[in-house]
Scaffold this motif. Structure first.
Motif, short mmCIF file in Angstrom:
data_model
loop_
_atom_site.label_atom_id
_atom_site.label_comp_id
_atom_site.label_asym_id
_atom_site.label_seq_id
_atom_site.Cartn_x
_atom_site.Cartn_y
_atom_site.Cartn_z
N TYR A 1 37.32 42.65 17.21
CA TYR A 1 36.83 43.69 16.30
C TYR A 1 37.68 43.83 15.05
N PRO A 2 39.00 44.06 15.17
CA PRO A 2 39.75 44.26 13.93
C PRO A 2 39.95 42.98 13.13
N ILE A 3 40.09 41.81 13.80
CA ILE A 3 40.42 40.59 13.06
C ILE A 3 39.17 39.89 12.55
N LEU A 4 38.08 40.02 13.29
CA LEU A 4 36.84 39.35 12.87
C LEU A 4 35.71 40.38 12.75
N PRO A 5 35.89 41.38 11.90
CA PRO A 5 34.94 42.50 11.89
C PRO A 5 33.53 42.10 11.47
N ALA A 6 33.42 41.25 10.47
CA ALA A 6 32.07 40.92 9.98
C ALA A 6 31.28 40.19 11.06
N ALA A 7 31.95 39.22 11.72
CA ALA A 7 31.27 38.50 12.80
C ALA A 7 30.96 39.44 13.94
N SER A 8 31.87 40.38 14.18
CA SER A 8 31.64 41.34 15.26
C SER A 8 30.35 42.10 15.02
N HIS A 9 30.21 42.55 13.79
CA HIS A 9 29.04 43.36 13.50
C HIS A 9 27.77 42.54 13.62
N GLU A 10 27.90 41.26 13.31
CA GLU A 10 26.72 40.41 13.33
C GLU A 10 26.35 39.98 14.75
N LEU A 11 27.35 39.67 15.55
CA LEU A 11 27.08 39.04 16.84
C LEU A 11 27.09 40.00 18.03
N ALA A 12 27.69 41.17 17.83
CA ALA A 12 27.93 42.04 18.99
C ALA A 12 26.64 42.46 19.67
N TRP A 13 25.60 42.66 18.92
CA TRP A 13 24.40 43.21 19.57
C TRP A 13 23.84 42.26 20.61
N ILE A 14 23.98 40.92 20.35
CA ILE A 14 23.53 39.97 21.37
C ILE A 14 24.55 39.86 22.48
N PHE A 15 25.79 39.53 22.08
CA PHE A 15 26.76 39.10 23.09
C PHE A 15 27.41 40.27 23.82
#
Lengths: 640, 500
Positions: free
Chosen positions: B265-279
């Protein structure tokens, strides 16, 4: 105007104290101590409720008492206070719960007099009372849910009280799980409301706060109301989630009286009324409430007509009567629904306690086929139960008449003649099945087993006094809501009016033709019962034979249990066991994992051969690797 | 005044381990008391940390930072914030309890308690390390003792379970290691410092973030464990001795979700926001439903609890994926609550296994008559697991669901609906073991011993307390979590802006 009033906290805390006493001091303190403390704390809670009521009426109309104990949950913008609220609606519920509750606790002292597990019994009973009080006193939806699930838990514990019987344990579990279906709906309803309000930047779950946000609630009102109503059908045993209540009758009879008749099962009606501001925003949802109520009332009454177990008749009767309350709420006559809730608490508790007195006397016999003629040996039970029967049938001036009449009149006035007709027919069926019960138990020849018949007599005073008090309430309890124009007419409605949404349509004036119909129909029902079961006992047998299919349908309760099992429970378990557990988990995933593991092991064996110690081999591999890396970089440079 | 609370709480068990190893053979029975004393010393330090933690700030606190390997910019960097503080408390508590839950171990006690202490250090270290390299060292330190504790002191199929555990985790470790190196070498200023890695989060390209995110996700998902990486867990639980199951469910599983909150979350926030809903969202929902369904089909008491544990970890994932302050607070509270409740459940399974030497659910019956206190305690833990209001899990699950409802309503419906299944399998299990007529075979069983009660009562008290006063944990964690959530949401917004 809302006034801080700390003693509200005592109302649930007193029974909670009783829980701790019975749980930890019950064995050491002995039976006598528990017998005093357990009913005592409920009685004290009743006293505090009266005190609160006195304070409430001193406030201007529409006032409320409030007690905020502490900030319970706070996460981001969402926050919930552990707070209680006491207004006119709460007052009535509190008095019913603690008043009827205290009487049933006293009765239980006698009823459970020979049970070894008295301490556990009163632990659960007090815990139930505390939960129910939290439910009705809650200032917001989440605290209400605490009470809501709390009463469900106690219901489970008490249905399965004699847990060594596997059937009882099963029934307890069934009750909890069916209720959980409703609870999931309740929770989703809360979420929908929170979502609707949060869109407008409002974060509140208090009833007072939400009721001022009609504009924000409007777009989601139907969804929220229907989800919450699903919760209500669970707790209040309405279609489609009523199936647990008849099976709940295996608990000790005082439990059936308190939880499964007088208080817990009415929680759904209370909740719909409390959230009246939401339901009136969603007319479609209200119509669903009304239809479900009316259909349930009729449907359950038909089943009650053929049951032979005395408690099962009363169980279906309860489902049916709550249907009336829902009908009242559904047509917007919330205060009529609550009125019926109150009178029903009196006479239905009484019916159950009388049944309990009989069952107790007959050593656990519940089949009406082995009763009969008890009138002479148990006169107090007979007279009090007869009072209750008249009250539930709706014969004036007994309590049930006034409340049922109000609901039906409001139904007609709101423009639902079909629902009104269903309600009126059901009133006839009600009178029929309840007098069938009275005749089969108290009249005719005694069919009691000879070994038990010799020593029959009324229960001891600790049990009969509550019966007499409840009988008085079953007679006079309805007089607080006399029709308009009579004496203090409609005092009950006026008391509730500032809290409960007023009915949309004007009530029909009493004395009209409608009112006469509603007096006549129950009398017809009683007469039919007398003809069928006292005058011509062959008739019901003949009818049952002629209408075999219908009879069997009713006896098997329309095969709903079987249907739920076949359509939901069994397929679900099959998928879990065979598709997911053996299939996905076992064959697919573990198959892959174990396969990979084995391949790795074999691969390791293969790889070991490459460790030949031959330098030329190593050099060859090195070259291959270097070429591979070189090719990769070449590829990158060329392509990019 | 403690000057180095985090070093102290992390390495006290290591001292304990040395003491245990130095224990002369004649004093072997003393090993367990050394372990008890060691973990007993950790507790007051944890309380000190709780009392001195400043919940008003999201900044790192109680920092200890010293250069360790200069050439590779590795630091001995410890510190806690709201994300880790509750996990430190949980670890100290569960380790203390698990020592007492280990007293029934009689084989090779010395080695057992030494490894237990090493495991303690590894787990505590993971939660306090803020240098990625150090974090990884602790991560690995924790794996080996676990492998041996299952492989040596486990049940009949212990070797299969231990190797399965090891292979799964090894795969996860390798992926985490690769991402660690990738992050280290990214750009010119090489660093393992997680705060610095997070500070330059904006400079990572989205593709780089995505690849790293997915690799890390698999690494952490194995620990949670998330579907379909979960099949090591039931086997590990079934073979592991009671105390190890307690640690596994109580602390180890939280490493997965903690890693996501600490690294992804803190280090890869943009990817987190993009991928979290699936994974996290979708997979979390699958965890919830799937875990509950499969639990329903179990015949082994411990396996049922293991699948139940998988199901409940799903709520943590769903809450993290909600990107709301409510949901993320609920998720971390759920991590804590899951720790206490499943720890209770596994202790309770151990109680009956120690007496009856089997765990077949259908092989019991009517135990409530014979062991009323035990049955009552089990009932308490079961209802806690069902999320009964008034007990801790209710608060966290409701917060998770309220948060998730804002962003993923359909998933929330499944999450809330599973509460029905949970009640179904737990009450069914309860009925088969504790209700009905007493199985005559077990008419000689004794109720909870004082030691067993001592391991259960503190956990039950915490479960009850947090049901009525969740602020004890929420108050501690909320500032950091609100901040973290904001970071991710902001990064997503700026990423969208950049794309335009």
């Amino acid at each position: 105007m809302t006034q801080q009033f700390w003693p509200l906290g005592l109302i649930p805390l007193l029974p909670l104290g009783g829980v701790l006493f019975a749980l930890f001091g019950g064995r050491r303190g002995g039976r006598r101590a528990v017998n005093v403390v357990a009913p005592g704390v409920v009685g004290l809670a009743f006293a505090v409720s009266v005190w609160s009521l006195a304070r409430l009426v001193s406030l201007p109309a529409g006032g409320a008492l409030r007690f905020a104990a502490w900030r319970w949950i706070a996460a981001g913008p969402f926050h919930v206070e552990m707070a209680l609220r006491f207004d006119a609606l709460t007052a009535i519920m509190c008095l019913v719960v603690t008043g009827v509750g205290a009487l049933i606790h006293v009765y239980s002292v006698g009823y459970m007099g020979h049970d070894e597990d008295y301490a556990r019994f009163f632990t659960y009973m007090n815990l139930f009372t505390a939960s129910m009080l939290i439910l009705v006193l809650a200032d917001n939806l989440v605290v209400m849910f605490v009470g809501w699930e709390g009463v469900g838990l106690c219901s489970y514990l008490l249905i399965a009280f004699w847990y060594t019987n596997p059937e009882y344990a099963y029934n307890g579990r069934k009750a909890f799980i069916v209720n959980r279906v409703g609870d999931a709906g309740f929770l989703l309803g809360i979420f929908t409301i929170v979502y609707a309000l949060a869109r407008g930047g409002v974060w509140t779950v208090t009833f007072a706060g939400m009721s001022h946000q009609a504009a924000l609630l409007q777009p989601y009102a139907t969804a929220a109301a229907l989800l919450l109503f699903l919760g209500a059908t669970g707790k209040s045993a309405q279609i489609p989630l009523y199936v647990w209540l008849p099976d709940a009758m295996v608990g000790p009879t005082p439990v059936s009286a308190l939880i499964h008749a007088a208080t817990m099962v009415t929680a759904g009606v209370y909740m719909v009324t409390r959230l009246g501001f939401l339901f009136t925003l969603a007319p479609a949802a209200l119509t669903v409430v009304a239809v479900v109520g009316a259909v349930t009332a009729f449907f359950a009454a038909t089943i009650a007509m053929v049951q032979t177990d005395i408690k099962r008749v009363l169980a279906y009767s309860t489902i049916s009567q709550i249907g009336y309350m829902m009908l009242g709420a559904g047509v917007g006559a919330f205060s009529a629904g609550i009125f019926h809730l109150m009178t029903h608490a009196f006479f239905k508790a009484l019916l159950f306690l009388c049944a309990g007195a009989i069952i107790h006397e007959l050593d656990g016999e519940q089949e009406m086929g082995r009763m009969g003629g008890l009138r002479g040996s148990m006169p107090i039970t007979w007279l009090t139960m007869l009072t209750a029967a008249l009250a539930i049938s709706g014969i004036p001036p007994f309590a049930g008449y006034f409340s049922k009449d109000q609901i039906l009149e409001a139904t007609f006035a709101s423009g639902h003649p079909t629902l009104w007709l269903i309600g009126v027919i059901t009133a006839g069926l009600t009178a029929f099945y309840i007098f069938r019960l009275i005749i089969l138990t108290f009249y005719g020849e005694s069919r009691v087993e000879p070994s038990k018949a010799a020593h029959l007599h009324d229960a001891p005073a600790v049990m009969t006094v509550p019966l007499i008090v409840l009988a008085l309430l079953s007679v006079g309890g309805g007089w607080v809501g006399l029709p308009r124009g009579f004496l203090w007419g409609e005092a009950f409605n006026r008391f509730l009016a500032p809290v409960v949404i007023p009915p949309g349509a004007e009530l029909a004036t009493p004395g009209s033709g409608l009112a006469l119909v509603m007096i006549a129909i129950p009398i017809v029902g009683v007469a039919a019962a007398v003809v069928c079961y006292a005058q011509m006992p062959g008739l019901p047998v003949l009818v049952a034979y002629k209408a075999r299919l219908l009879d069997s349908l009713l006896r098997h309760k329309y095969y709903v249990d079987e249907l739920y099992n076949a359509v939901i429970a069994r397929p679900l378990f099959w998928v879990a066991a065979y598709v997911l557990h053996r299939g996905v988990d076992g064959a697919v995933i573990d198959g892959l994992v174990n396969g990979t593991g084995l391949t790795l092991l074999e691969g390791g064996e293969e790889l070991r051969r490459t460790e030949s110690g031959n330098v030329q081999h190593y050099a060859l591999l090195y070259l291959c690797g270097a070429l591979g890396i070189g090719a990769y970089y070449l590829y990158r440079v060329v392509i990019r | 005044m403690l000057t180095h609370p985090l070093t102290l709480i992390t390495f006290i068990p290591l001292v304990g381990m040395v003491a245990i190893l130095l224990c002369p053979r004649a004093l072997t029975p003393m090993c367990k008391w050394v372990a008890a004393l060691t973990t007993g010393l950790q507790l007051p330090i944890a309380v000190w940390i709780y009392a001195h933690f400043d919940s008003a700030t999201s900044a790192i606190q109680m920092v200890e930072r010293h250069q360790w390997i200069a050439n590779y910019h590795v630091y001995y960097f410890l510190g806690i914030d709201g994300i880790s503080v509750s996990m430190v408390l949980l670890t100290a508590l569960i380790c203390f309890i698990s020592v007492f839950a280990s007293f029934s171990i009689t084989r090779a006690e010395k080695g057992y308690y030494a490894l237990l202490m090493l495991l303690d250090t590894g787990m505590m270290g993971v939660f306090v390390a803020l240098d990625f390299f150090l974090f990884y060292i602790f991560w690995e330190v924790m794996l080996l003792p676990m492998y041996f504790l299952i492989g040596i002191w486990g049940g009949p199929r212990r070797e299969y379970a231990a190797i399965k555990f090891f292979l799964y985790t090894l795969l996860g470790s390798v992926l985490i290691l690769l991402v660690m190196l990738a992050l280290y070498y990214y750009g010119d200023a090489h660093t393992f410092d997680m705060t610095q890695l997070a500070a330059r989060a904006g400079s990572y390209s989205l593709t780089f973030q995505r690849i790293c995110w997915l690799a890390l996700f698999v690494g952490f998902a194995i620990k949670i464990p998330a579907f379909p990486f979960h099949t090591w867990l039931p086997d590990a639980h079934v073979e592991a001795p009671t105390a190890i199951s307690v640690i596994l469910a109580g602390v180890l599983l939280k490493m997965g979700t903690y890693g996501i909150l600490r690294v992804n979350y803190p280090i890869l926030p943009a990817a987190s926001h993009e991928l979290a809903w699936i994974f996290l969202g979708l997979v979390g929902t699958i965890n919830i439903v799937y875990g509950a369904m499969v639990a329903m089909a179990q015949t082994d008491y411990k396996k049922l609890i293991a699948y139940s544990s998988i199901s409940h970890m799903g709520y943590v994932m769903l809450g993290i994926a909600s990107f709301t302050a409510v949901g993320i607070n609920g998720a971390v509270l759920q991590m804590f609550n899951h720790g206490t409740i499943t720890a209770m459940l596994f202790i309770l399974v151990g109680v009956i296994y120690d007496r009856a030497h089997h765990r077949e659910i259908d092989g019991f019956g009517g135990l409530a008559q014979q062991m009323p206190i035990y049955a009552g305690m089990t009932g308490f833990a079961f209802f806690a697991g069902m999320g009964l209001p008034g007990l801790s899990a209710f608060i966290s699950e409701v917060l998770v669901l309220i948060g998730a409802w804002q962003t993923h309503p359909l998933m929330t419906v499944f999450g809330a609906g599973t509460a029905i299944l949970t009640a179904g399998y737990l009450l069914w299990c309860f009925q088969r073991i504790y209700l009905g007529p007493l199985n005559e075979k077990y008419s000689g069983l004794t109720d909870l011993t004082l030691r067993e009660a001592f391991t259960l009562v503190p956990l039950a008290a915490i479960v009850l307390l947090l049901g009525w006063y969740p602020h004890a944990i929420l108050g501690l964690i909320h500032t950091s979590l609100d901040h973290l959530n904001q970071v991710v949401v902001n990064a997503a917004t700026s990423a969208t802006v950049a794309l335009r």
